[in-house]
Design a protein around this motif. Structure first.
Motif, PDB file in Angstrom:
ATOM      1  N   GLU A 269       1.826   1.398  -0.944  1.00 39.73           N
ATOM      2  CA  GLU A 269       2.592   2.047  -2.007  1.00 39.73           C
ATOM      3  C   GLU A 269       3.860   1.235  -2.337  1.00 39.73           C
ATOM      4  O   GLU A 269       4.193   1.011  -3.502  1.00 39.73           O
ATOM      5  CB  GLU A 269       2.974   3.458  -1.527  1.00 39.73           C
ATOM      6  N   MET A 270       4.540   0.761  -1.283  1.00 41.70           N
ATOM      7  CA  MET A 270       5.785   0.009  -1.470  1.00 41.70           C
ATOM      8  C   MET A 270       5.528  -1.340  -2.126  1.00 41.70           C
ATOM      9  O   MET A 270       6.275  -1.773  -2.997  1.00 41.70           O
ATOM     10  CB  MET A 270       6.496  -0.213  -0.129  1.00 41.70           C
ATOM     11  N   LEU A 271       4.443  -2.016  -1.713  1.00 45.06           N
ATOM     12  CA  LEU A 271       4.132  -3.316  -2.314  1.00 45.06           C
ATOM     13  C   LEU A 271       3.814  -3.137  -3.797  1.00 45.06           C
ATOM     14  O   LEU A 271       4.278  -3.897  -4.642  1.00 45.06           O
ATOM     15  CB  LEU A 271       2.978  -4.000  -1.575  1.00 45.06           C
ATOM     16  N   ASP A 272       3.063  -2.078  -4.100  1.00 47.07           N
ATOM     17  CA  ASP A 272       2.790  -1.751  -5.500  1.00 47.07           C
ATOM     18  C   ASP A 272       4.086  -1.538  -6.278  1.00 47.07           C
ATOM     19  O   ASP A 272       4.251  -2.042  -7.382  1.00 47.07           O
ATOM     20  CB  ASP A 272       1.996  -0.429  -5.575  1.00 47.07           C
ATOM     21  N   LEU A 273       4.970  -0.775  -5.653  1.00 46.61           N
ATOM     22  CA  LEU A 273       6.229  -0.403  -6.301  1.00 46.61           C
ATOM     23  C   LEU A 273       7.028  -1.641  -6.703  1.00 46.61           C
ATOM     24  O   LEU A 273       7.671  -1.662  -7.738  1.00 46.61           O
ATOM     25  CB  LEU A 273       7.044   0.459  -5.322  1.00 46.61           C
ATOM     26  N   VAL A 274       7.005  -2.686  -5.866  1.00 44.18           N
ATOM     27  CA  VAL A 274       7.798  -3.885  -6.180  1.00 44.18           C
ATOM     28  C   VAL A 274       6.952  -4.950  -6.890  1.00 44.18           C
ATOM     29  O   VAL A 274       7.362  -6.098  -7.022  1.00 44.18           O
ATOM     30  CB  VAL A 274       8.476  -4.483  -4.930  1.00 44.18           C
ATOM     31  N   GLY A 275       5.772  -4.541  -7.345  1.00 42.22           N
ATOM     32  CA  GLY A 275       4.985  -5.435  -8.197  1.00 42.22           C
ATOM     33  C   GLY A 275       4.167  -6.481  -7.454  1.00 42.22           C
ATOM     34  O   GLY A 275       3.870  -7.531  -8.003  1.00 42.22           O
ATOM     35  N   LEU A 276       3.820  -6.218  -6.188  1.00 41.39           N
ATOM     36  CA  LEU A 276       2.948  -7.144  -5.450  1.00 41.39           C
ATOM     37  C   LEU A 276       1.641  -6.430  -5.136  1.00 41.39           C
ATOM     38  O   LEU A 276       1.657  -5.314  -4.602  1.00 41.39           O
ATOM     39  CB  LEU A 276       3.621  -7.589  -4.144  1.00 41.39           C
ATOM     40  N   ASP A 277       0.522  -7.075  -5.449  1.00 38.51           N
ATOM     41  CA  ASP A 277      -0.780  -6.474  -5.196  1.00 38.51           C
ATOM     42  C   ASP A 277      -1.010  -6.415  -3.683  1.00 38.51           C
ATOM     43  O   ASP A 277      -1.061  -7.458  -3.022  1.00 38.51           O
ATOM     44  CB  ASP A 277      -1.853  -7.332  -5.882  1.00 38.51           C
ATOM     45  N   PRO A 278      -1.137  -5.202  -3.105  1.00 38.86           N
ATOM     46  CA  PRO A 278      -1.272  -5.096  -1.639  1.00 38.86           C
ATOM     47  C   PRO A 278      -2.439  -5.923  -1.105  1.00 38.86           C
ATOM     48  O   PRO A 278      -2.295  -6.595  -0.079  1.00 38.86           O
ATOM     49  CB  PRO A 278      -1.510  -3.609  -1.403  1.00 38.86           C
ATOM     50  N   ALA A 279      -3.580  -5.896  -1.790  1.00 37.70           N
ATOM     51  CA  ALA A 279      -4.756  -6.610  -1.280  1.00 37.70           C
ATOM     52  C   ALA A 279      -4.471  -8.106  -1.159  1.00 37.70           C
ATOM     53  O   ALA A 279      -4.945  -8.768  -0.235  1.00 37.70           O
ATOM     54  CB  ALA A 279      -5.943  -6.373  -2.207  1.00 37.70           C
ATOM     55  N   GLU A 280      -3.666  -8.613  -2.062  1.00 38.28           N
ATOM     56  CA  GLU A 280      -3.391 -10.046  -2.056  1.00 38.28           C
ATOM     57  C   GLU A 280      -2.277 -10.414  -1.072  1.00 38.28           C
ATOM     58  O   GLU A 280      -2.303 -11.496  -0.475  1.00 38.28           O
ATOM     59  CB  GLU A 280      -3.005 -10.470  -3.484  1.00 38.28           C
TER      60      GLU A 280
END
Ligand code: ATP
Length: 370
Positions: free
Chosen positions: A121-132
């Motif tokens: 959720e946090m990675l999404d929030l700061v614009g980084l794709d979690p899977a990547e």
């Protein structure tokens, strides 16, 4: 959730140094605001900020968060409740991005699945794709990406207070601008209490709800909104810090939607030029704005040669800053065309509106007559 922070007569003396690094500072940081501490190198910004989470212990004075004395709390517990982001992100190099973001939730004893969901959720929030990005190591990221992870880590446990010490200091100006925009977008959603240290006054103006301009030993020279400081610097030192072009900087704080728009004489691109010319003469105006069938601005027709229209170049939206509008006026050689969400014409910003806004800000923040 946000908290109010209060510093009461806070002083820090480093051992073996005669003069205090921070001398009797008092200030209130309102819940949900971004307060920027700005001042020259060595004036005590970092020391002041770090006393809030007790990475540095005050020599005297009190700091309260929502009325609770921070000195009465266990320092580790205090720090887990306060997000902290620093220059060059300060990520643990031997931990993955995911493990870095999970640090504080892990210390707080959250269950595995909750932590893992939160990391994504946090990675999404700061614009980084979690899977990547989740399983990469910090060295496999760009400076801007590391900085984003730093912010994600600081926010992971949803702390009511966030301390940010020159968090965007180590990246190029364009990345820095993007990170500032993202922080403002995040803050519009999260409404944390954020204390942000920078030596860049323009950064302070852009992101601060309030700016504390600090002098030596963290003496508060002025503590007010960016608008008020730009319109009326408290003294010559603050004026020097504000730098040249205070009025131009104010234009960045104001949006097109806040000024009164003027109306152009409009016509259809398909209208007869002679007819457009007649209407301009009747209206006593020089230019007509020609619109297409969907009301989008296409070109400007001049009263003397309405058959040779000049294309509209830059236009601005209601969300654009007055600085953008001024830029458009300068390139267009006249008024800036304002368009709506579907590109349709909604009005014009003219120079008088811009001048009027700057004058009004001056008036609003003028010193009261004594
Ligand atoms: N551990 C320390 N021991 C002694 N003096 C220190 C220590 N840390 C900082 N200082 C001094 O305290 C003063 C304030 O330092 P601080 O780092 O808070 O300033 P700053 O405004 O954040 O500076 P900068 O913008 O350069 O980071 C400086 O004069 C610094 O040299």
């Amino acid at each position: 959730m946000a908290s109010e922070i209060e510093l009461i007569d806070v002083t820090k003396r480093y051992p073996g140094v005669a003069a205090p690094a921070v001398d009797s500072v008092s200030m209130t940081i309102r819940a949900g605001e971004i307060v920027v501490l700005v001042g020259p190198s060595g004036c005590g910004k970092t020391t002041t900020m770090r006393m809030i989470n007790r990475l540095i212990e005050p020599t005297s004075g009190r700091i309260t968060i929502d009325g609770e004395d921070t000195l009465s709390l266990n320092p580790d517990r205090l720090r887990r409740g306060i997000g902290y982001a620093i220059q060059q992100a300060g990520l643990f190099p031997h931990l993955t991005v995911g493990q870095n973001v999970a640090t504080v939730p892990g210390l707080l004893g959250w269950g595995r699945s909750r932590v893992s969901e939160r990391v994504d959720e946090m990675l999404d929030l700061v614009g980084l794709d979690p899977a990547e990005f989740r399983d990469r190591y910090p060295r496999q990221l760009s400076g801007g990406q590391q900085q984003r992870v730093g912010v994600a880590r600081a926010l992971a446990a949803d702390p009511p207070v966030l301390l940010m010490d020159e968090p965007f200091g180590a990246v190029d100006p364009i990345t820095r601008g993007n990170l500032q925009d993202e922080l403002m977008r995040l803050q519009a959603e999260l409404r944390k209490t954020i204390v942000f240290v920078t030596h860049d006054f323009d950064e302070a103006v852009k992101i601060g709800d309030r700016i504390a301009v600090l002098g030596p030993q963290s003496r508060i020279l002025q503590y007010d909104t960016p608008e008020a400081i730009l319109a009326n610097p408290a003294d010559d030192t603050v004026a020097g810090f504000v730098g040249a072009g205070a009025s131009l900087k104010q234009l960045r704080l104001r949006r097109v939607r806040e000024v009164e728009l003027s109306r152009a004489v409009t016509a259809r691109v398909t209208d007869e030029p002679a007819e457009v010319g007649r209407r301009l003469v009747e209206a006593g105006r020089e230019y007509a704005l020609l619109l297409d069938a969907r009301n989008r601005p296409v070109s400007w027709a001049h009263v003397r040669h309405p058959g040779q229209p000049r294309p509209v170049g830059d236009s601005v939206s209601l969300q654009s800053t007055l600085q953008d509008a001024l830029e458009a006026m300068l390139t267009e050689g006249g008024a800036a065309v304002v368009t709506g969400a579907r590109g349709e014409y909604v009005g014009l910003v003219e120079m008088d509106a811009v001048i009027g806004t700057v004058q009004k800000l001056r008036g609003d923040h003028a010193e009261p007559a004594s």
